[in-house]
Enzyme design. Structure first.
Site, mmCIF file in Angstrom:
data_model
loop_
_atom_site.group_PDB
_atom_site.id
_atom_site.type_symbol
_atom_site.label_atom_id
_atom_site.label_comp_id
_atom_site.label_asym_id
_atom_site.label_seq_id
_atom_site.Cartn_x
_atom_site.Cartn_y
_atom_site.Cartn_z
ATOM 1 N N ASP A 96 136.215 49.460 -15.471
ATOM 2 C CA ASP A 96 136.116 49.055 -17.262
ATOM 3 C C ASP A 96 136.838 50.649 -17.380
ATOM 4 O OD1 ASP A 96 135.914 47.236 -19.176
ATOM 5 O OD2 ASP A 96 135.267 49.317 -20.374
ATOM 6 N N TYR A 101 139.019 55.351 -24.060
ATOM 7 C CA TYR A 101 137.884 56.759 -23.591
ATOM 8 C C TYR A 101 138.689 57.654 -23.147
ATOM 9 C CZ TYR A 101 136.064 52.138 -23.077
ATOM 10 O OH TYR A 101 134.506 50.842 -22.935
ATOM 11 N N LYS A 130 141.917 48.808 -22.364
ATOM 12 C CA LYS A 130 142.053 48.170 -23.389
ATOM 13 C C LYS A 130 142.929 49.143 -24.826
ATOM 14 C CE LYS A 130 137.234 47.220 -22.485
ATOM 15 N NZ LYS A 130 136.787 48.950 -22.045
ATOM 16 N N HIS A 161 140.219 46.093 -28.319
ATOM 17 C CA HIS A 161 139.717 47.091 -27.971
ATOM 18 C C HIS A 161 138.437 46.322 -28.872
ATOM 19 C CE1 HIS A 161 137.829 50.644 -26.272
ATOM 20 N NE2 HIS A 161 136.673 49.845 -26.732
ATOM 21 N N ASN A 190 134.715 42.589 -28.547
ATOM 22 C CA ASN A 190 134.129 42.907 -29.777
ATOM 23 C C ASN A 190 134.796 41.669 -30.678
ATOM 24 O OD1 ASN A 190 132.773 45.370 -29.168
ATOM 25 N ND2 ASN A 190 134.532 46.625 -29.282
ATOM 26 N N PHE A 241 122.103 47.029 -20.579
ATOM 27 C CA PHE A 241 120.770 47.279 -20.700
ATOM 28 C C PHE A 241 120.347 48.486 -22.420
ATOM 29 C CE2 PHE A 241 121.543 49.416 -16.666
ATOM 30 C CZ PHE A 241 121.717 47.988 -15.910
ATOM 31 N N ASN A 288 126.129 58.266 -12.855
ATOM 32 C CA ASN A 288 124.990 59.272 -11.436
ATOM 33 C C ASN A 288 124.546 58.143 -10.402
ATOM 34 O OD1 ASN A 288 121.861 59.003 -10.249
ATOM 35 N ND2 ASN A 288 121.186 60.400 -11.961
ATOM 36 N N ALA A 293 124.379 52.980 -7.406
ATOM 37 C CA ALA A 293 124.111 52.388 -6.141
ATOM 38 C C ALA A 293 122.245 50.888 -6.389
ATOM 39 C CB ALA A 293 123.125 53.128 -5.111
ATOM 40 N N ASN A 295 122.657 49.509 -9.209
ATOM 41 C CA ASN A 295 123.112 48.397 -10.070
ATOM 42 C C ASN A 295 123.949 47.687 -9.636
ATOM 43 O OD1 ASN A 295 121.698 49.893 -12.571
ATOM 44 N ND2 ASN A 295 123.895 50.388 -13.184
#
Length: 323
Positions: A96, A101, A130, A161, A190, A241, A288, A293, A295
């Site tokens: 994504d 970005y 997006k 977006h 959104n 999260f 990271n 890995a 996730n």
């Protein structure tokens, strides 16, 4: 053998004290830009997975979308290239990004590297981007720019977006790109209320396939999910999260930690498993390698109906962002 390896990997992760990357794949928030870690730079082999096969959901457009992906918000082109390559090597098939970005070139480079090494074929990877609000007056050009920067012939999914003053024209430009073979599925991001979705449906000739929203244990928005099911629309979660600065509240929730302990998993893995069993697609962001890995290693266990009910009970209708 798979069971033994799964247990060993879970124990290793718990001993190392790993925690999932706490990013988001959409929006304007975030704290700083991700940096490539030493572990990622030095890593030459993919970390072992509990289960290589990633579950997918069939969209109303007819295409399959993986239910767990990599979010790249806050990453620059350098970190995005590394994390995308590493993710694909570790079994991810959903990536994504967004015009906003500023890392589509890096995402494309990571994809190209994985393809060149025969880790994946283009047809196996689901790429989402997006159209940012600043491009709403020239959506067709924005679509072309995304394809050019990603260096791909088509996008698997393109989203508006966030709501703006020119949504209808933007959506129509995406519909035309579908007809031209440049986009396979389209959607929105959104849009949180039934009215907002109904406004889009009033002029859409192609029903949105995906709505990507903030969605986590404290903001589940099950009402919107229930409403859009009749149209075959899938809800995708950014901030799975809670987002940067909020992960502690999610990971240290007593209900989540108790379930994690019962399964020998991390809180992040429990949250992601809840997401996919509840019918959501999730795109946790991280640069990271250990977190990337971790996730994806959520496909060899399941939560019970009682555990799902307990997590559903955490819903406080609490968003962390207000846009």
């Amino acid at each position: 053998m798979k069971t033994v390896m799964a247990v060993l990997l879970s124990v290793m992760m718990l001993l190392l004290g790993t925690a999932c990357g706490a990013g988001t794949s959409a929006g304007k928030g975030g704290s700083g830009e991700a940096r490539p870690t030493a572990a990622m730079k030095d890593s030459k082999e993919a970390l072992p997975l509990k289960e290589k096969k990633v579950m997918s959901v069939k969209l109303n457009s007819g295409y399959e979308m993986p239910v767990i992906g990599l979010g790249t918000w806050t990453q620059n082109n350098v970190t995005a290239a590394e994390s995308v390559y590493f993710a694909l090597k570790n079994g991810y098939r959903l990536i994504d990004t967004a015009r906003y970005y500023g890392n589509e070139k890096g995402v494309g480079e990571g994809l190209k590297r994985a393809i060149s090494e025969k880790i994946v074929a283009r047809k196996d990877v689901f790429i989402t981007s997006k159209i940012m609000p600043g491009n709403y007056n020239n959506a067709a050009s924005a679509i072309e720019a995304s394809l050019r920067d990603l260096d791909i012939d088509y996008l698997d999914l393109m989203l508006i977006h966030q709501p703006g003053s020119n949504d209808k024209a933007v959506y129509q430009a995406m519909e035309q790109a579908v007809k031209n073979g440049k986009i396979r599925s389209i959607g929105i991001s959104n849009y949180y209320t039934r009215k907002q979705v109904e406004d889009v449906l009033s002029y859409a000739t192609i029903v949105p396939a995906v709505i990507q929203n903030e969605n986590h244990i404290f903001y589940q928005n099950a009402e919107l999910q229930d409403f859009v099911k009749q149209y075959g629309i899938v809800i995708e979660s950014w901030y799975p999260f809670g987002g940067r600065g909020n992960t502690k509240e999610n990971f240290e929730n007593k209900t989540v930690t108790a379930i994690a302990q019962a399964h020998g998993r991390t809180p992040a893995q429990i949250i992601l498993r809840w997401q996919i069993q509840a019918g959501y697609v999730a795109v946790p962001g991280s640069a990271n390698p250990n977190h990337i890995a971790e996730n994806i290693a959520v496909f060899d266990f399941s939560l019970s109906a009682e555990e799902m009910k307990k997590i559903a009970g955490l819903n406080k209708h609490q968003r962390y962002e207000n846009w």
